[in-house]
Design an enzyme around this catalytic site. Structure first.
Site, short mmCIF file in Angstrom:
data_model
loop_
_atom_site.label_atom_id
_atom_site.label_comp_id
_atom_site.label_asym_id
_atom_site.label_seq_id
_atom_site.Cartn_x
_atom_site.Cartn_y
_atom_site.Cartn_z
N VAL A 3 42.45 41.00 28.89
CA VAL A 3 43.19 41.43 30.07
C VAL A 3 44.23 40.39 30.48
CG1 VAL A 3 42.96 41.96 32.53
CG2 VAL A 3 41.29 42.88 30.88
N ASP A 4 43.85 39.11 30.47
CA ASP A 4 44.75 38.06 30.93
C ASP A 4 46.02 38.00 30.08
OD1 ASP A 4 45.35 36.14 32.77
OD2 ASP A 4 43.98 34.62 32.01
N ASP A 5 45.85 37.95 28.75
CA ASP A 5 47.01 37.94 27.87
C ASP A 5 47.87 39.18 28.08
OD1 ASP A 5 47.37 35.84 25.53
OD2 ASP A 5 45.24 35.97 25.96
N ARG B 218 45.81 37.92 38.15
CA ARG B 218 46.87 38.13 37.16
C ARG B 218 47.22 39.62 37.07
NH1 ARG B 218 48.38 33.44 35.55
NH2 ARG B 218 46.64 32.96 34.18
#
Length: 636
Positions: free
Chosen positions: A378-380, A454
């Site tokens: 998810v972050d990437d 994010r």
């Protein structure tokens, strides 16, 4: 404006230009950015062990590892988890083991100092489970002291209270192969043959090969382990061969064409160990690809050889794009176009392990590495979406379709608590961190404030939307996670400065009025922990000692995070912490080097809080440039 402030403004254009030029100069011709991802020495030590076990050590420049390990030993004799931590026992034992495997005798002065450090801290018997497991592979520790991992775990159905998909992606990809290794309990012959008897503080003949007792209900796990070991001794392990076969199949299915498993060295090493236990030949294509994948994580210099725990080109590229655009580079600059198109080609359109618990989502995410189709995160994905959003590509329709797929995937990954985790949905059975095998306390992947922030930042900055009810759930999750002091925990970066910056950036975009109180509390906390030199810093020790929140020597990356959060909050509330921001900008300008870079020794990235830390070598370049660029856009 004060004299100091005018100096800041006068230096700003040249500082930004120098930083931009440096980033542009290190871009790969294919379009991506990729810098070293540094960790402690255990990764390299374990690679030495792996090649000794496979007999492939002479075909690699492992003789250079000795120089690397010697360079990392500190004056106290040990090796560190993170810069300046005073040395750590398990890390030091593994470094010592690797040096012995490389032929360094116990009488070497460096080994004498290391041995004194290790024995003073309790020796091998006080090390973590994974260190003991590596010792057991070559007969330097007994398998009796290693937790049993019955292979029938592979056969537990997905709807059972526990199955392998309740483990975090990193724990899963590392544990499945260990089901084979721990079943076989091999003791491999290596050259040179070594023992590490000198590292047992109680004496090698007095070692009690047993799992430590906690004196509470978790000792029930020790009773279970005794039952598993009894079944092994009586050859009464149920569904043993079926479990081994299932684990073997799972490993083969998840090997990338490039040879990688899970995109991380522990999964790769353990998978290769499992294949060794299954009597694969070193010349087998599966093994050769796997060993080559490990080689691809290595960094060789004229004198040294070290191995990274992972590689981060997608992450690095997305942040480099954002830094360059935020600092004024044209969105259609040829370098940014190449980078954007490279990212588009890295979107993963395959189903991965995430789909086991997420039956609704469709592929469309990004991973951290060059190749990792089973484990996008998810972050990437959120950072890549924000990077793509700010560049202008020749095929904008293709870009927008890619972004839409990514947002749909991210929305489908929202956890029941309202936030987002890194790799999986509702991967939050905390009791798994209490089992003896889980002594790194990293068995699960629960939702966290930094990843959730994010996602919210992505939605706000890119003018995207998800279901209104789910959006509100995410905001409420962030509000619940705010600490009494006003800060937020940082799971993937050190630590509360990282988490607070991310949440301030998110809330300031999407809820500046309704959440003004929370925003102002976060700002007050950040201002309150600014150092006298104008920068910000936080030690990795804050994960173990919350009284150290926001405390530590100033670093470029953490200073930039604080500034990014403060400036976002100021724009949202029209109430800038001017003095703190100016001092922080001056810190960055004063510490920038003549080639446009910043340098910092400290680890500001987090693998497993309390146990494994990272130094992203581009953090100290990208985040300061973002901060300087945003400052110029706001105040110039």
């Amino acid at each position: 404006m004060q004299t100091q402030d005018r100096v800041t403004v006068s230096k700003l254009p040249d500082a930004i230009a120098a930083s931009q030029n440096y980033l542009l100069s290190i871009q790969d011709p294919k379009g991506y950015w990729w810098a070293e991802l540094e960790s402690n020495v255990t990764i390299t030590a374990e690679v030495v062990l792996l090649h000794k076990i496979w007999g492939t050590d002479r075909s690699r420049p492992l003789h250079k590892v000795e120089a690397y390990l010697r360079s990392q030993q500190r004056e106290h004799g040990g090796w560190e988890l993170f810069y300046g931590d005073g040395g750590e026992l398990s890390t030091s034992v593994e470094a010592y083991m690797a040096l012995r495997l490389l032929g360094v005798p116990p009488s070497d002065p460096a080994m004498i100092r290391a041995r004194a450090f290790i024995l003073e801290r309790g020796g091998i018997s006080r090390t973590r489970i994974f260190t003991k497991l590596h010792m057991a592979l070559i007969g330097c520790y007994s398998w009796q002291g290693i937790p049993s991992l019955p292979p029938w775990v592979m056969l537990l159905p997905e709807n059972f209270v526990f199955n392998i998909y309740e483990l975090s992606s990193w724990a899963r990809s590392s544990t499945v192969p260990l089901l084979i290794v721990c079943d076989r309990k091999p003791v491999f012959k290596v050259d040179p043959a070594i023992n590490l008897n000198e590292l047992y503080a109680e004496g090698a003949d007095r070692v009690k090969y047993e799992l430590p007792r906690q004196g509470d209900w978790t000792d029930l796990f020790l009773a279970l382990d005794s039952g598993f070991k009894l079944a092994e001794n009586l050859n009464l392990v149920p569904f043993r061969e079926e479990g081994i076969k299932a684990a073997h199949k799972w490993i083969l299915e998840r090997q990338e064409a490039t040879g990688d498993w899970g995109g991380i060295i522990p999964a790769m090493l353990n998978s290769l160990l499992a294949l060794r236990c299954l009597d694969y030949d070193p010349a087998d294509p599966i093994v050769e690809r796997g060993l080559q994948a490990v080689d691809n994580f290595a960094i060789e210099t004229a004198d040294t050889y070290r191995v990274q725990p992972c590689v981060s080109p997608v992450w690095d590229t997305a942040w480099a794009i954002r830094a360059l655009v935020d600092s004024g580079l044209s969105p259609d600059h040829p370098s940014l176009v190449r980078a954007g198109e490279w990212l588009l080609n890295k979107q993963i359109l395959d189903y991965g392990d995430w789909a086991v618990k997420n039956r609704q989502g469709k592929p469309g995410a990004w991973a951290f590495e060059f190749e990792n189709r089973f484990y996008p995160d998810v972050d990437d994905t959120a950072v890549v979406v924000m990077a793509l959003d700010v560049v202008k590509l020749p095929n904008e329709k293709l870009k927008q379709r890619a972004i839409a797929r990514a947002v749909d995937w991210v929305a489908s990954m929202q956890c029941q608590a309202g936030g987002w985790a890194a790799f999986d949905l509702d991967n939050n059975q905390d009791w798994l961190n209490l089992i003896p095998y889980g002594d790194l306390k990293a068995m699960i992947d629960p939702n966290t404030a930094d990843v959730t922030a994010r996602v919210i930042e992505m939605l706000g900055s890119c003018h995207l939307s998800i279901d209104a009810h789910n959006f509100e759930r995410a905001i409420n999750y962030l509000l619940r996670e705010q600490e009494p002091e006003g800060c937020w925990f940082g799971r993937w970066g050190v630590n509360y400065i990282y988490g607070t910056s991310g949440v301030l950036a998110a809330l300031s975009l999407v809820a500046p009025q309704t959440q003004r109180n929370s925003i102002e509390r976060g700002v007050a906390w950040l201002v309150g922990c600014q150092n006298s030199d104008g920068g910000w810093g936080e030690t990795c020790r804050s994960y173990d000692d919350p009284s150290l929140k926001g405390q530590g020597r100033s670093t470029a990356s953490q200073t930039a995070w604080a500034l990014i959060g403060l400036m976002a909050a100021g724009k949202a509330t029209d109430k800038f912490a001017i003095s703190a921001i100016e001092q922080g900008i001056n810190y960055l300008l004063a510490t920038q080097q003549t080639d446009g870079t910043w340098d910092e020794a400290d680890f500001t990235g987090t693998g497993f809080p309390g146990h494994f830390y990272l130094k992203y070598h581009l953090y100290q370049q990208c985040f300061p440039l973002i901060a300087l660029g945003q400052y110029r856009a706001i105040f110039s």
